[in-house]
Design a protein around this motif. Structure first.
Motif, mmCIF file in Angstrom:
data_model
loop_
_atom_site.group_PDB
_atom_site.id
_atom_site.type_symbol
_atom_site.label_atom_id
_atom_site.label_comp_id
_atom_site.label_asym_id
_atom_site.label_seq_id
_atom_site.Cartn_x
_atom_site.Cartn_y
_atom_site.Cartn_z
ATOM 1 N N VAL B 162 0.826 -1.200 0.000
ATOM 2 C CA VAL B 162 0.000 0.000 0.000
ATOM 3 C C VAL B 162 0.864 1.256 0.000
ATOM 4 O O VAL B 162 1.755 1.397 0.847
ATOM 5 C CB VAL B 162 -0.897 0.041 1.261
ATOM 6 C CG1 VAL B 162 -1.904 1.180 1.160
ATOM 7 C CG2 VAL B 162 -1.610 -1.287 1.462
ATOM 8 N N GLY B 189 -3.196 1.834 -3.754
ATOM 9 C CA GLY B 189 -2.807 3.217 -3.488
ATOM 10 C C GLY B 189 -3.547 4.133 -4.427
ATOM 11 O O GLY B 189 -4.277 3.672 -5.311
ATOM 12 N N PHE B 211 -8.448 0.212 -0.554
ATOM 13 C CA PHE B 211 -7.674 -0.496 0.453
ATOM 14 C C PHE B 211 -8.497 -1.572 1.175
ATOM 15 O O PHE B 211 -8.071 -2.714 1.346
ATOM 16 C CB PHE B 211 -7.094 0.512 1.461
ATOM 17 C CG PHE B 211 -6.192 -0.098 2.506
ATOM 18 C CD1 PHE B 211 -5.550 -1.315 2.295
ATOM 19 C CD2 PHE B 211 -5.955 0.559 3.703
ATOM 20 C CE1 PHE B 211 -4.705 -1.860 3.256
ATOM 21 C CE2 PHE B 211 -5.124 0.013 4.673
ATOM 22 C CZ PHE B 211 -4.499 -1.201 4.443
ATOM 23 N N TYR B 246 -6.100 5.381 3.117
ATOM 24 C CA TYR B 246 -5.059 4.351 3.080
ATOM 25 C C TYR B 246 -4.306 4.093 4.375
ATOM 26 O O TYR B 246 -3.473 3.201 4.433
ATOM 27 C CB TYR B 246 -4.043 4.683 1.964
ATOM 28 C CG TYR B 246 -4.681 4.668 0.604
ATOM 29 C CD1 TYR B 246 -5.050 3.468 -0.002
ATOM 30 C CD2 TYR B 246 -4.942 5.856 -0.075
ATOM 31 C CE1 TYR B 246 -5.659 3.445 -1.241
ATOM 32 C CE2 TYR B 246 -5.556 5.843 -1.330
ATOM 33 C CZ TYR B 246 -5.916 4.631 -1.909
ATOM 34 O OH TYR B 246 -6.513 4.611 -3.130
#
Lengths: 184, 311
Positions: B162, B189, B211, B246
């Motif tokens: 991520v 991302g 995410f 995120y």
């Protein structure tokens, strides 16, 4: 190359019993004693000696294992890399009497490396050396305290000790070195 | 196991067997770090040069420590204190070093391919310690090492990476390494931080900008550092929004598998890509990663230095 058997399983068993007895006699018991075997095969000898000491004295002697690869004085690893084994001494060696065990004592370089490695783990009261086979041609001033059998083999002869645990067969063997074969 | 590589320039091209061999060797050195005297004489008499053209604390320290624990002579070099400051070019620097007869060179440089550039021109072995946005192989190895301690085998396991992939050599080495070990890799991302042709370069990965969806049944998550200095480049709207979408928060962690492995290459922006409670929690292997770093670097220096005479 033909191999000749110098000792069989029964004879190896007797050697181990005798070495164990000598260890007890020499140290007046097994108090403060610990065994450290050099892989591979020295660790088998160490475990068998521990079992024998237990049988004779009824006392559990701790067993450690070391791999001296990282302490060798000839870092020229073949393209075929040997897997570095993990050394494991699961007890404090300080003030212990360490009996270092290996299958064959030859040049003495392996034992030199093992001594250096053990001293990095602590400061034992004493280190003694037990080997199943002692052959001549030492390159360093090192001697064994407990010896299974002395075999004055020539330089171009190879002595192999096989244990059931590591090799699936048992015995001490001698053979002539083939031309290109290097020392094990 | 036959080790045939003179250098470590990247994880690309290494087989699963070779990676496993490296990790198993590192396991042995991990044990050495636990000893009362954590040194072995394996590389006594070898000289290894640590060349860092970019600021780095953990990687350069980790290499220096790895070399010292193997009893190698580690010579440090940093851009600020060297003749590079006086305008010397890379090739001349390398020739100078070569004439001093070093056995190995560890190099960190902002230019992709710099490690290979040097490797092609000197006799010593070269270890890439990060070359621009290309690869950071020892980081990839330490990620594998730390994760393997938790998950055992990677076969069929899912890893979600991520964050900022555009500037990410860490991500590239992780993608290559984990995929080679049999893991399924998902990249996650903001679209602006994921290179458009990433899927072309790595056809076996999945890309998901959500995410929560991407991480639902993940076995491992790797949170990358957001380079705060890049936030004015227009690549992401605001720290606040990034955090909302995120950041691995304690609340998010609850929705993941209970034994999910949380990784971060450091240095962390606590509260931006990862919450302190998660970074310091039971799922985190972040400190184990640092310790693994010394062990894998010992392994690679040992293997590359040892194979020398047989090449």
């Amino acid at each position: 190359m033909r191999e000749h058997r110098l000792a069989d399983a029964t004879e190896i068993g007797r050697m181990i019993t005798r070495i164990a007895t000598q260890i007890i006699e020499h140290n007046k018991g097994v108090e403060d004693l610990a065994l450290v075997g050099i892989v591979r095969r020295g660790d088998v000898l160490a475990r068998r000696l521990a079992a024998e000491l237990k049988r004779l004295e009824g006392h559990e002697v701790p067993v450690g294992v070391i791999d001296i690869t990282l302490y060798r004085d000839d870092l020229q690893l073949a393209a075929e890399m040997p897997m570095v084994q993990t050394s494991s001494i699961p007890f404090d060696i300080s003030d212990k009497i360490i009996v270092l065990a290996d299958d064959v004592l030859f040049t003495g370089r392996t034992v030199r490396a093992a001594l250096t490695e053990i001293l990095d783990f602590g400061r034992p009261r004493m280190i003694q050396l037990a080997v199943l086979v002692d052959r001549i041609h030492r390159e360093l001033p090192i001697g064994a305290d407990f010896i299974g059998r002395k075999i004055p083999a020539a330089r171009d002869e190879i002595i192999d000790v096989y244990f059931q645990e590591t090799d699936g067969k048992e015995g001490v063997f001698i053979k002539k070195r083939a031309n290109e074969e290097t020392e094990k | 196991m036959t080790w045939t590589h003179k250098h470590l320039l990247g994880l690309e091209g290494l087989s699963r067997d070779e990676l496993t061999f490296l990790l198993d060797t590192a396991e042995r050195f991990h044990e050495v770090l636990d000893r009362p005297i954590p040194f072995v004489p394996a590389l006594r008499g070898k000289t290894i040069l640590n060349m860092f053209y970019e600021p780095s604390t953990r990687t350069s320290m980790s290499f220096a420590m790895a070399g010292k624990r193997l009893s190698a002579d580690m010579v440090g070099f940093s851009k600020l204190t060297s003749a590079v400051q006086k305008g010397e070019n890379l090739l001349d620097t390398v020739r100078t070093i070569e004439s001093m007869r070093v056995d190995g060179v560890v190099i960190r440089h902002s230019c992709p391919g710099s490690a290979k550039f040097i490797a092609d021109r000197i006799d010593a072995f070269v270890v890439n310690a990060g070359d621009g946005a290309h690869e950071h192989p020892t980081q990839g190895l330490l990620d594998l090492f730390a994760a393997r301690k938790r998950v055992g085998s990677f076969e069929g396991k899912r890893l979600v990476i991520v964050g900022d992939i555009t500037h990410g050599r860490v991500a590239r080495s992780a993608i290559i390494g984990f995929a080679a070990m049999g893991a399924k890799v998902t990249i996650c991302g903001p679209p602006t931080l994921i290179p458009r042709d990433l899927g072309k370069a790595f056809p076996y990965i999945e890309i998901d900008h959500d995410f929560d969806r991407a991480s639902k049944d993940a076995d491992m998550v790797m949170m990358l550092r957001i380079q705060l200095e890049r936030q004015h480049t227009g690549l992401f709207p605001s720290i606040r929004e990034y955090r909302r979408l995120y950041c691995l928060t304690a609340q998010r962690l609850k929705k993941l598998k209970p034994d999910v492995v949380v990784m971060h290459p450091g240095p962390m922006n606590r509260g931006v890509e990862i919450e302190p409670a998660v970074a310091d929690g039971a799922n985190s292997v972040i400190l184990a990663q640092v310790r693994a770093g010394v062990a894998v670097r010992m392994a690679i220096l040992y293997i590359l230095a040892g194979g020398e005479l047989e090449r």
